[in-house]
Design an enzyme around this catalytic site. Structure first.
Site, PDB file in Angstrom:
ATOM      1  N   CYS A  91      49.308  32.884  38.721  1.00 10.05           N
ATOM      2  CA  CYS A  91      48.850  32.182  39.925  1.00 10.05           C
ATOM      3  C   CYS A  91      48.735  33.216  41.034  1.00 10.05           C
ATOM      4  O   CYS A  91      49.736  33.814  41.439  1.00 10.05           O
ATOM      5  CB  CYS A  91      49.829  31.079  40.310  1.00 10.05           C
ATOM      6  N   CYS A 254      42.118  30.947  45.971  1.00  9.56           N
ATOM      7  CA  CYS A 254      42.502  31.015  44.559  1.00  9.56           C
ATOM      8  C   CYS A 254      42.405  32.447  44.030  1.00  9.56           C
ATOM      9  O   CYS A 254      41.306  32.964  43.805  1.00  9.56           O
ATOM     10  CB  CYS A 254      41.661  30.076  43.709  1.00  9.56           C
TER      11      CYS A 254
END
Length: 333
Positions: A91, A254
């Site tokens: 992530c 992201c």
């Protein structure tokens, strides 16, 4: 006050997206590698994820990271990533949040002007370089895992949408890249419900008809992200709406999605090494990406991306479970 569970955490946000960094109360997760720990957590400890991510302690777009001892000697910390959708191999925004928290709390030796932190993640080694001034983490640049294109310019039949063109790329997770124009939707937050429904339909179709599978990371065999590319996006500056299973948007640009997007642009010959790439989220926040080297993943051409972003500590807390609480794993609404 009674509590059958006490978990300590430092909360942060990375360009708008939360990361709850768990610092205590979980213990050492079994596993010889960090991906083994991820798989063990998914099979045997998932109630902890639900407890922290779901309402009422979390929310529909909650994300987190559980600090662990590293499983490899060249790393400072290990990380298992959690969010509403499950446990991720990697992530990007979460890693920027973790690195910021480690510096801000003094959990690593802080060196100015740059503190380097080596992180053991389920997807592999990730290096975070934190720009520090007066003890404050100003920005983080992460060197991500090798990223590559799995499928370029293919189509999928999607109920309700018809034939949808897309490309599939890996940047720590798998991302289906879809032009918003190809599903007749505008880059408009007023249409976010329609964009989410289109994203979920595309994910379901891909996972049924053509699921991606990473050749080296066990258990990574699905697509839970659709990166809807806005009209006018280029290899210098791209805007997107990131739809994520089971039905929410990434607030940040992201990090792993930025890596996947750069791998796609590189595969097209549109993005060269050592060139800045601005990736902009649905709420207007930005990461700066660069490709710094070429490599391969199990024989596939790949690139090494970096992503630069900022995170801020928002709180510190202990999360408790009253043994009489009728919703020990929370709920989704």
């Amino acid at each position: 006050m009674r509590s059958s569970r006490v978990i300590t955490a430092v909360d942060s946000h990375t360009e708008g997206m939360p990361t709850r960094v768990v610092t205590g109360g979980v213990g050492v997760i079994p596993g010889a590698t960090m991906n083994d720990k991820r798989l063990h957590f998914m099979a045997h400890l998932d109630e902890i994820r639900l407890f922290l991510m779901n309402e009422p302690r979390g929310h529909a777009a909650m994300s987190g990271a559980i600090l662990q001892p590293p499983t490899r000697p060249d790393c400072d910390w290990g990380v298992v990533y959690i969010e509403v959708s499950g446990c991720l191999p990697m992530c990007g925004h979460g890693t920027i949040g973790v690195a910021t928290v480690l510096v801000e709390t003094g959990m690593v030796e802080v060196v100015e002007p740059v503190t380097t932190i080596r992180l053991d993640t389920p997807a592999g080694l990730v290096i975070a370089k934190v720009a520090v001034s007066d003890g404050h983490a100003d920005a983080v640049t992460i060197e991500n895992v090798p990223s590559y294109v799995d499928a370029l310019d293919v189509t999928i039949e999607v109920p309700g949408l018809g034939t949808v063109p897309y490309s599939m790329a890996f940047g720590g997770n798998f991302y289906a890249m879809v032009n918003l124009d190809d599903v007749d939707l505008p880059f408009d937050r007023d249409r976010k419900d329609d964009i989410i429904q289109a994203g979920l339909a595309i994910m379901a179709a891909i996972n049924e008809q053509a699921p991606p599978r990473h050749p080296l990371i066990e258990g990574l065999d699905h697509c839970h992200h659709v990166e809807f590319i806005a009209p006018g996006s280029t290899a210098a500056h791209s805007r997107h709406a990131m739809a994520i299973h089971p039905g929410w948007f990434d607030r940040s640009p992201c990090g792993t999605g930025t890596s996947a997007r750069m791998a796609e642009l590189w595969a097209r010959g549109e993005l060269a090494l050592d060139t800045d790439f601005i990736n902009e989220s649905f709420i207007g926040t930005r990461f700066i990406g660069r490709l710094i080297a070429e490599t391969e993943v199990d024989g596939r051409p790949a690139v090494i991306p970096t992503i630069t972003g900022r995170a801020w500590v928002t709180g510190m807390g202990q999360y408790l479970l009253d043994p009489a609480d009728p919703m020990p794993t929370g709920f989704q609404f």
